[in-house]
Design a protein around this motif. Structure first.
Motif, short mmCIF file in Angstrom:
data_model
loop_
_atom_site.label_atom_id
_atom_site.label_comp_id
_atom_site.label_asym_id
_atom_site.label_seq_id
_atom_site.Cartn_x
_atom_site.Cartn_y
_atom_site.Cartn_z
N ALA A 43 0.83 -1.21 0.00
CA ALA A 43 0.00 0.00 0.00
C ALA A 43 0.87 1.26 0.00
O ALA A 43 0.60 2.21 -0.73
CB ALA A 43 -0.92 -0.01 1.22
N ARG A 44 1.93 1.27 0.80
CA ARG A 44 2.81 2.43 0.82
C ARG A 44 3.58 2.55 -0.50
O ARG A 44 3.75 3.66 -1.02
CB ARG A 44 3.79 2.34 1.99
N GLU A 45 4.04 1.43 -1.03
CA GLU A 45 4.79 1.43 -2.29
C GLU A 45 4.00 2.12 -3.40
O GLU A 45 4.55 2.86 -4.22
CB GLU A 45 5.12 -0.01 -2.69
N ALA A 46 2.70 1.88 -3.40
CA ALA A 46 1.86 2.47 -4.44
C ALA A 46 1.76 3.98 -4.33
O ALA A 46 1.37 4.65 -5.30
CB ALA A 46 0.46 1.85 -4.37
N GLN A 47 2.10 4.54 -3.18
CA GLN A 47 1.98 5.99 -2.97
C GLN A 47 3.31 6.73 -3.06
O GLN A 47 3.33 7.96 -2.97
CB GLN A 47 1.36 6.24 -1.58
N LEU A 48 4.41 6.01 -3.24
CA LEU A 48 5.72 6.66 -3.27
C LEU A 48 5.94 7.42 -4.58
O LEU A 48 5.36 7.07 -5.62
CB LEU A 48 6.83 5.63 -3.06
N THR A 49 6.79 8.42 -4.53
CA THR A 49 6.96 9.34 -5.66
C THR A 49 7.83 8.74 -6.76
O THR A 49 8.99 9.12 -6.97
CB THR A 49 7.59 10.67 -5.17
N LYS A 50 7.24 7.81 -7.47
CA LYS A 50 7.89 7.14 -8.60
C LYS A 50 6.82 6.36 -9.36
O LYS A 50 5.76 6.03 -8.81
CB LYS A 50 8.97 6.18 -8.11
N PRO A 51 7.09 6.04 -10.62
CA PRO A 51 6.16 5.15 -11.34
C PRO A 51 6.14 3.77 -10.70
O PRO A 51 7.17 3.28 -10.22
CB PRO A 51 6.76 5.11 -12.75
N ALA A 52 5.01 3.14 -10.70
CA ALA A 52 4.87 1.81 -10.11
C ALA A 52 5.84 0.83 -10.77
O ALA A 52 5.96 0.77 -11.99
CB ALA A 52 3.44 1.31 -10.28
N GLY A 53 6.56 0.10 -9.95
CA GLY A 53 7.48 -0.91 -10.45
C GLY A 53 8.79 -0.39 -10.99
O GLY A 53 9.62 -1.17 -11.47
N SER A 54 9.03 0.91 -10.90
CA SER A 54 10.19 1.50 -11.56
C SER A 54 11.52 1.15 -10.88
O SER A 54 12.58 1.29 -11.48
CB SER A 54 10.06 3.03 -11.62
N LEU A 55 11.47 0.67 -9.65
CA LEU A 55 12.70 0.26 -8.96
C LEU A 55 12.92 -1.25 -9.01
O LEU A 55 13.82 -1.77 -8.36
CB LEU A 55 12.70 0.74 -7.51
N GLY A 56 12.11 -1.94 -9.80
CA GLY A 56 12.35 -3.35 -10.07
C GLY A 56 12.48 -4.20 -8.82
O GLY A 56 11.66 -4.13 -7.90
#
Length: 342
Positions: free
Chosen positions: A33-46
């Protein structure tokens, strides 16, 4: 350990395997849930995102952290070295343990660079294990006791355990353990180790094949494979992995030898390594084959084959970064950054 049912030493290990805790589903949900709100495109940090989730799943924390990581190196000597299967004499094991203590090894520098704790466990270096070509490396009581000793690596409130080893001749016993667990000829599992030439590798394979023949008929039980064909450092690593699971401590496993030790637990229960990541792909040729048997992908591939926990310790830097990224990044709301357009 839990009390044994029959008094046999390995019963305690089997009881722990049966009682292993599962991942914390609530912590995983919170991380996602937090990952989805972080300032980056979803999945961009692999895979870095997956590492944060893995940490939380086993630490039981909604926000992962790595504050007290420990590299544990287990050192042992092997009776099979009398057959000339290593480019270095067995005395080098003790000399390298002294080098670790003096701060002069590669692992010392990696620990300094990444702010990792380091403990070295001397496993009766003056008492090599049995020559696996003619006898078991250890009896059941000694193997179980060494596993229990390895469990001490989890003491002290650590939150990430990095496992490595030191032992002249231990790529030979790792090859024997891998062949004992998964089958196939010795030639599939041996490699140059500390620097053997082609003739030396062929001799090493013949020694491993001789050991497999000696113990044929006793290798259906993974713990028997460990005690008959392994060594003290492999037993201690297996014990440390199991203790970490019971204490919900994530684990990073180093190269071929440490992976062979871990594979013993995997053969007992295919979920026994769910709390583990594999730090790197060793240049020892059979490590990739062994990882494929376990269905695992290592974090790094740097052409390393040093041992002493070096590849897993480098991967610990990635794990620490993954925790910091997840915990420290702002959400879109916190940063005043617009989210994805609908």
């Amino acid at each position: 350990m839990l009390p044994s049912a029959t008094g046999l030493p390995f019963d305690d290990i089997r009881a722990l395997i049966a009682a292993m805790p599962s991942a914390d589903a609530a912590a995983v949900a919170a991380v996602r849930a937090r990952e989805a709100q972080l300032t980056k495109p979803a999945g961009s940090l692999g895979r870095m995102e997956g590492l944060a989730e893995w940490l939380s799943a086993w630490q039981g924390r909604e926000v992962p952290e790595v504050r007290r990581p420990l590299v544990a190196i287990f050192a042992g000597n092997h009776g099979v070295t009398r057959h000339g299967i290593s480019a270095f004499p067995s005395s080098v094991t003790q000399q390298m343990v002294e080098n670790f203590a003096a701060g002069g090894a590669a692992i010392n520098q990696i620990c300094i660079a990444y702010d990792l704790g380091l403990k070295v466990f001397d496993l009766a270096l003056d008492l090599p294990t049995g020559d696996i070509t003619v006898e078991p490396a250890l009896d059941e009581a000694a193997c179980a006791a060494t596993m229990a000793f390895g469990m001490e690596a989890t003491a002290g409130g650590i939150d990430l355990l990095v496992l490595g080893e030191m032992g002249i001749g231990n790529t030979t016993v790792a090859a024997a353990v891998a062949a004992g667990l998964f089958g196939g000829p010795a030639t599939d599992w041996v490699g140059p180790g500390t620097g053997l030439d082609a003739e030396g590798v062929a001799h090493k394979a013949a020694i491993v094949q001789q050991a497999l023949a000696c113990h044929a008929g006793h290798l259906d039980d993974p713990l028997e494979v460990l005690r008959r064909l392994g060594g003290r450092e492999l037993a201690a690593i297996a014990g440390a992995i199991l203790a970490a699971r019971m204490s919900r401590i994530p684990v990073l496993i180093d190269g071929y030898v440490a992976t062979a030790a871990a594979a013993v637990l995997w053969r007992l229960d295919h979920h026994a390594l769910d709390h583990c990541q594999f730090g790197h792909l060793s240049a020892e040729p059979a490590h990739g084959l062994l990882l494929a048997k376990l269905g695992r992908k290592p974090l790094l591939d740097l052409g390393m084959r040093l041992g002493e926990g070096s590849g897993a310790a480098l991967a610990a830097g990635l794990v620490k970064a993954a925790a910091q990224i997840h915990a420290g990044m702002a959400t879109f709301a916190q940063a005043g950054v617009s989210g994805r357009s609908e």
